[in-house]
Design a protein around this motif. Structure first.
Motif, PDB file in Angstrom:
ATOM      1  N   ARG A 250       0.786  -1.189   0.017  1.00  0.00           N
ATOM      2  CA  ARG A 250       0.032  -0.203   0.121  1.00  0.00           C
ATOM      3  C   ARG A 250       0.857   1.186   0.081  1.00  0.00           C
ATOM      4  NH1 ARG A 250      -4.047  -0.680   4.786  1.00  0.00           N
ATOM      5  NH2 ARG A 250      -2.057  -1.485   5.831  1.00  0.00           N
ATOM      6  N   LYS A 251       0.514   2.265  -0.747  1.00  0.00           N
ATOM      7  CA  LYS A 251       1.065   3.409  -0.945  1.00  0.00           C
ATOM      8  C   LYS A 251       0.671   4.400   0.180  1.00  0.00           C
ATOM      9  CE  LYS A 251       1.075   5.260  -4.978  1.00  0.00           C
ATOM     10  NZ  LYS A 251       0.575   5.624  -6.320  1.00  0.00           N
ATOM     11  N   ILE A 252       1.556   5.156   0.760  1.00  0.00           N
ATOM     12  CA  ILE A 252       1.353   6.123   1.819  1.00  0.00           C
ATOM     13  C   ILE A 252       0.373   7.421   1.332  1.00  0.00           C
ATOM     14  CG2 ILE A 252       2.109   7.882   3.419  1.00  0.00           C
ATOM     15  CD1 ILE A 252       4.575   6.208   3.732  1.00  0.00           C
ATOM     16  N   CYS A 253      -0.685   7.721   1.925  1.00  0.00           N
ATOM     17  CA  CYS A 253      -1.746   8.733   1.188  1.00  0.00           C
ATOM     18  C   CYS A 253      -0.699  10.129   1.237  1.00  0.00           C
ATOM     19  CB  CYS A 253      -2.675   8.845   2.246  1.00  0.00           C
ATOM     20  SG  CYS A 253      -3.817  10.423   1.745  1.00  0.00           S
ATOM     21  N   GLU A 254      -0.661  10.750   0.104  1.00  0.00           N
ATOM     22  CA  GLU A 254       0.197  12.021  -0.050  1.00  0.00           C
ATOM     23  C   GLU A 254      -0.279  13.217   1.003  1.00  0.00           C
ATOM     24  OE1 GLU A 254       0.584  12.815  -4.156  1.00  0.00           O
ATOM     25  OE2 GLU A 254       1.746  11.005  -4.685  1.00  0.00           O
ATOM     26  N   GLY A 255      -1.600  12.918   1.117  1.00  0.00           N
ATOM     27  CA  GLY A 255      -2.381  14.142   1.801  1.00  0.00           C
ATOM     28  C   GLY A 255      -2.182  14.051   3.046  1.00  0.00           C
ATOM     29  N   CYS A 256      -1.579  12.971   3.894  1.00  0.00           N
ATOM     30  CA  CYS A 256      -1.270  13.105   5.149  1.00  0.00           C
ATOM     31  C   CYS A 256       0.008  12.493   5.498  1.00  0.00           C
ATOM     32  CB  CYS A 256      -2.519  12.541   5.957  1.00  0.00           C
ATOM     33  SG  CYS A 256      -2.984  10.538   5.640  1.00  0.00           S
ATOM     34  N   GLN A 257       0.713  12.422   4.708  1.00  0.00           N
ATOM     35  CA  GLN A 257       2.100  11.747   4.703  1.00  0.00           C
ATOM     36  C   GLN A 257       3.075  12.479   5.868  1.00  0.00           C
ATOM     37  OE1 GLN A 257       5.499  12.375   1.769  1.00  0.00           O
ATOM     38  NE2 GLN A 257       5.377  10.141   1.584  1.00  0.00           N
ATOM     39  N   GLN A 258       3.909  11.912   6.826  1.00  0.00           N
ATOM     40  CA  GLN A 258       4.593  12.670   7.734  1.00  0.00           C
ATOM     41  C   GLN A 258       5.685  11.880   8.050  1.00  0.00           C
ATOM     42  OE1 GLN A 258       1.942  13.240  10.925  1.00  0.00           O
ATOM     43  NE2 GLN A 258       2.353  11.360  12.015  1.00  0.00           N
TER      44      GLN A 258
ATOM     45  N   MET B 182       4.975   7.859   7.099  1.00  0.00           N
ATOM     46  CA  MET B 182       3.738   7.186   7.573  1.00  0.00           C
ATOM     47  C   MET B 182       2.668   8.014   7.179  1.00  0.00           C
ATOM     48  SD  MET B 182       3.227   7.565  11.683  1.00  0.00           S
ATOM     49  CE  MET B 182       1.574   7.118  11.527  1.00  0.00           C
ATOM     50  N   GLY B 183       1.288   7.641   6.933  1.00  0.00           N
ATOM     51  CA  GLY B 183       0.235   8.327   6.905  1.00  0.00           C
ATOM     52  C   GLY B 183      -0.588   8.634   8.201  1.00  0.00           C
ATOM     53  N   LYS B 184      -0.846   9.636   8.459  1.00  0.00           N
ATOM     54  CA  LYS B 184      -1.576  10.011   9.714  1.00  0.00           C
ATOM     55  C   LYS B 184      -3.114   9.644   9.657  1.00  0.00           C
ATOM     56  CE  LYS B 184      -2.327  13.989  12.617  1.00  0.00           C
ATOM     57  NZ  LYS B 184      -2.499  15.485  13.039  1.00  0.00           N
ATOM     58  N   GLY B 185      -3.732   9.937   8.344  1.00  0.00           N
ATOM     59  CA  GLY B 185      -4.872   9.342   8.303  1.00  0.00           C
ATOM     60  C   GLY B 185      -5.939  10.730   8.120  1.00  0.00           C
TER      61      GLY B 185
ATOM     62  N   ALA C  24      -9.507  11.968   2.704  1.00  0.00           N
ATOM     63  CA  ALA C  24      -9.174  11.559   1.377  1.00  0.00           C
ATOM     64  C   ALA C  24      -8.862   9.938   1.289  1.00  0.00           C
ATOM     65  CB  ALA C  24      -7.991  12.357   0.761  1.00  0.00           C
ATOM     66  N   CYS C  25      -8.098   9.645   2.467  1.00  0.00           N
ATOM     67  CA  CYS C  25      -7.859   8.160   2.529  1.00  0.00           C
ATOM     68  C   CYS C  25      -8.627   7.373   3.372  1.00  0.00           C
ATOM     69  CB  CYS C  25      -6.560   7.931   3.078  1.00  0.00           C
ATOM     70  SG  CYS C  25      -5.998   8.355   4.442  1.00  0.00           S
ATOM     71  N   ASN C  26      -9.929   7.658   3.802  1.00  0.00           N
ATOM     72  CA  ASN C  26     -10.849   7.255   4.906  1.00  0.00           C
ATOM     73  C   ASN C  26     -10.048   6.772   6.191  1.00  0.00           C
ATOM     74  OD1 ASN C  26     -13.392   6.883   3.560  1.00  0.00           O
ATOM     75  ND2 ASN C  26     -12.525   5.510   2.213  1.00  0.00           N
ATOM     76  N   TYR C  27      -9.128   7.681   6.376  1.00  0.00           N
ATOM     77  CA  TYR C  27      -8.330   7.682   7.664  1.00  0.00           C
ATOM     78  C   TYR C  27      -7.530   6.289   7.931  1.00  0.00           C
ATOM     79  CZ  TYR C  27     -11.347  11.484   8.848  1.00  0.00           C
ATOM     80  OH  TYR C  27     -11.910  12.759   8.556  1.00  0.00           O
ATOM     81  N   SER C  28      -7.187   5.413   6.729  1.00  0.00           N
ATOM     82  CA  SER C  28      -6.362   4.512   6.839  1.00  0.00           C
ATOM     83  C   SER C  28      -4.877   4.934   6.760  1.00  0.00           C
ATOM     84  CB  SER C  28      -6.368   3.736   5.661  1.00  0.00           C
ATOM     85  OG  SER C  28      -6.256   4.212   4.481  1.00  0.00           O
TER      86      SER C  28
END
Length: 569
Positions: A462-470, A491-494, A497-501
């Protein structure tokens, strides 16, 4: 719809079914309850809906009853002059699926009218839609909520505009004709059609690859497979199972009167004008038929630039698949993206000068300019038998969906030697393991050495969501030596856009092994997997986990994802 929350209420230390309260309070009679219990099985509705439909109780009286016993306030939505901005605070598909609509603000909280304020899945979706903002649930009429949704979302209906081009089920035999007629009638109701359409639309919106409809003793669970993992997406009343399964069978042209054996079918539907191919599989279980719907869209057909290759690997991959003859194999477990890789390869080499034929089970996506053939074992059309016929069709490139047996393997290798480029998949974990597997299937080592051009072992992460990447730090105690190779981790904070995953989409990690003269000699001498691996590493071929580490450092995926898909290698 009208049985919110638990179907029992606390009485002292005991639990009492809610319908008994209705009788005790004089809202319905025992005879009416008995009639309703019989009717709900035939109509595929919950008890509350049947009581209203039969005229035994009014909707408002039933809702006031639930409100009184559950201590959740009851509101009449039609009495509210809603602010359109508040009403549209949640997406249309969630509003319709769970029958929810925001009605007002109360301080920093949102008051929400719900047909079932006890549905935990609805509350979870509501929380996500409101981005964590606190809400106050109210009980309200499902009919009034739906009318309000239609009014306030007018002009946005295209979001849910689903036109289905369906295959009508064939007539059942005479013995089951009456049962089939009843089920077809149940499955054609507006409520059932809407429920199935909404489920498909929501799954597509979430980019799910599969829908699982799973019966249990008291309910039916709905799960979507998103980015390779199953996620809970709600429950349905058990009485909804039979009409929903019947509706899905009707779409796929399956026998709606047959519940004892597994069935498979497919249908193409139009979702907001875009074609969607659904592969449907049913299987009888202890509590009813389980259904899995595999969703395919033309958007899923990818080119090699989007698979996840690093630049050098992409060049090597392009060179291998562009050769005039030989065999190339994509390997990995089920669900590792092998078919997607082969489709991308076909798109890259497709041209008017080449006769490309694919043999698939089943055909997953249509590709313009390629002759695609579907396996049908019932009629004797196996991979091996079709491959023999295809060789007489003057092919330049042959794609075989999977090498499953020795006969197919041997024909494929001989075709590669005699001037054809063959692409296929095999269920092995590593590039070196592919060589020993083909020899185990009866392919002579000297023929394999001559034919094999390259092997690609792959997994999907799975790719880290670009909108919440940290950026994050890794615990060396937890992850061990691998942390020394990782310079930066993310990691993705959630987020919404990514359904908080924390993840959005998937990408491949690879071991791409071109076959050179040294490896050919090792194949002929039947060298062990370990010796072949050493030769590949000397050539500069990275292992899957090394490619995964490169993608961790690039901020594409996480260490947990890489370890999840490589832990058994």
């Amino acid at each position: 719809m009208y049985s919110p929350g638990e179907d029992r209420f606390q009485v002292g230390e005991a639990l009492k079914p809610f319908e008994k309260f209705l009788v005790d309070e004089g809202l319905i009679t025992t005879d009416q309850l008995a009639i309703a219990n019989i009717s709900k099985e035939n109509l595929g509705l919950d008890l509350g809906s049947v009581l209203i439909k039969r005229g035994f109780i009014t909707e408002n009286k039933l809702l006031e009853f639930f409100s009184r016993h559950s201590k959740v306030p009851f509101v009449s939505v039609k009495n509210y002059d809603l602010d359109p901005e508040i009403a549209r605070m949640i997406p249309l598909h969630i509003a319709k699926q769970h029958l929810i609509i925001p009605i007002k603000k109360k301080g920093d909280k949102i008051c929400v009218a719900m047909a079932n304020p006890f549905d935990t899945y609805a509350l979870d979706d509501l929380k996500d839609a409101l981005e964590g903002q606190e809400s106050i649930p109210y009980l309200a009429s499902a009919r009034e909520i739906l009318e309000t949704i239609d009014r306030y979302f007018e002009g946005n209906a295209a979001e849910e505009n689903i036109t289905l081009t369906i295959q009508v089920a064939s007539d059942a035999d005479a013995a089951g004709a009456e049962e089939a007629r009843k089920m077809q009638e149940m499955a054609s109701g507006t409520k059932i059609v809407s429920a199935v359409n909404s489920m498909i639309a929501r799954a597509h919106a979430e980019k799910a690859s599969d829908i699982h409809i799973e019966p249990s003793r008291k309910k039916t669970r709905i799960r979507f497979r998103v980015d390779g993992l199953l996620r809970e997406r709600g429950t349905l009343a058990k009485t909804m199972l039979l009409p929903i399964v019947s509706r899905i069978k009707i779409l796929a042209g399956l026998d709606i009167a047959e519940h004892r054996i597994p069935q498979d079918g497919r249908v193409r539907v139009l979702l907001v004008g875009k074609p969607l191919d659904l592969r449907i599989s049913t299987c009888p279980t202890q509590f009813g038929e389980k259904v899995v719907i595999r969703i395919h869209t033309q958007d899923e057909v990818r080119n090699i630039e989007t698979l996840g290759f690093l630049e050098q690997e992409r060049k090597v991959f392009s060179e291998i698949i562009s050769k005039s003859h030989g065999i190339f194999l994509a390997t990995g477990p089920t669900g590792s993206g092998k078919s997607t890789t082969l489709y991308a390869a076909l798109i890259r080499i497709n041209s008017s000068e080449k006769n490309i034929i694919s043999i698939e089970d089943p055909i997953e996506s249509e590709i313009e300019g390629i002759n695609q053939i579907s396996v049908n074992t019932k009629s004797g059309m196996t991979f091996a038998s079709i491959l023999r016929s295809v060789l007489r069709q003057d092919p330049d490139v042959i794609m075989i969906g999977e090498v499953r047996d020795g006969e197919t393997a041997q024909i494929a290798v001989r075709a590669a030697i005699t001037g054809h480029m063959v692409l296929s998949t095999l269920h092995t974990n590593t590039a070196s393991g592919t060589i020993s597997r083909l020899i185990d299937l009866g392919v002579e080592p000297f023929l394999l050495a001559s034919a094999l051009r390259g092997v690609l072992a792959q997994r999907l992460v799975r790719k880290i969501c670009e909108g919440c990447q940290q950026e994050t730090t890794l615990d060396p105690v937890k992850y061990g030596e691998i942390t020394k190779a990782i310079s930066k981790a993310y990691m993705g904070k959630g987020c919404k856009a990514c359904n908080y995953s924390g993840f959005s989409g998937r990408i491949g990690i690879f071991e791409l092994a071109p076959i050179n003269e040294e490896v050919r000699q090792l194949i002929i001498s039947k060298a062990s997997d370990g010796v072949i691996v050493q030769a590949l590493r000397k050539m500069g071929v990275k292992s899957i986990i090394e490619d995964g580490i490169a993608k961790i450092n690039a901020g594409i995926t996480t260490i947990d994802e890489v370890l999840r898909v490589t832990c058994e290698d």
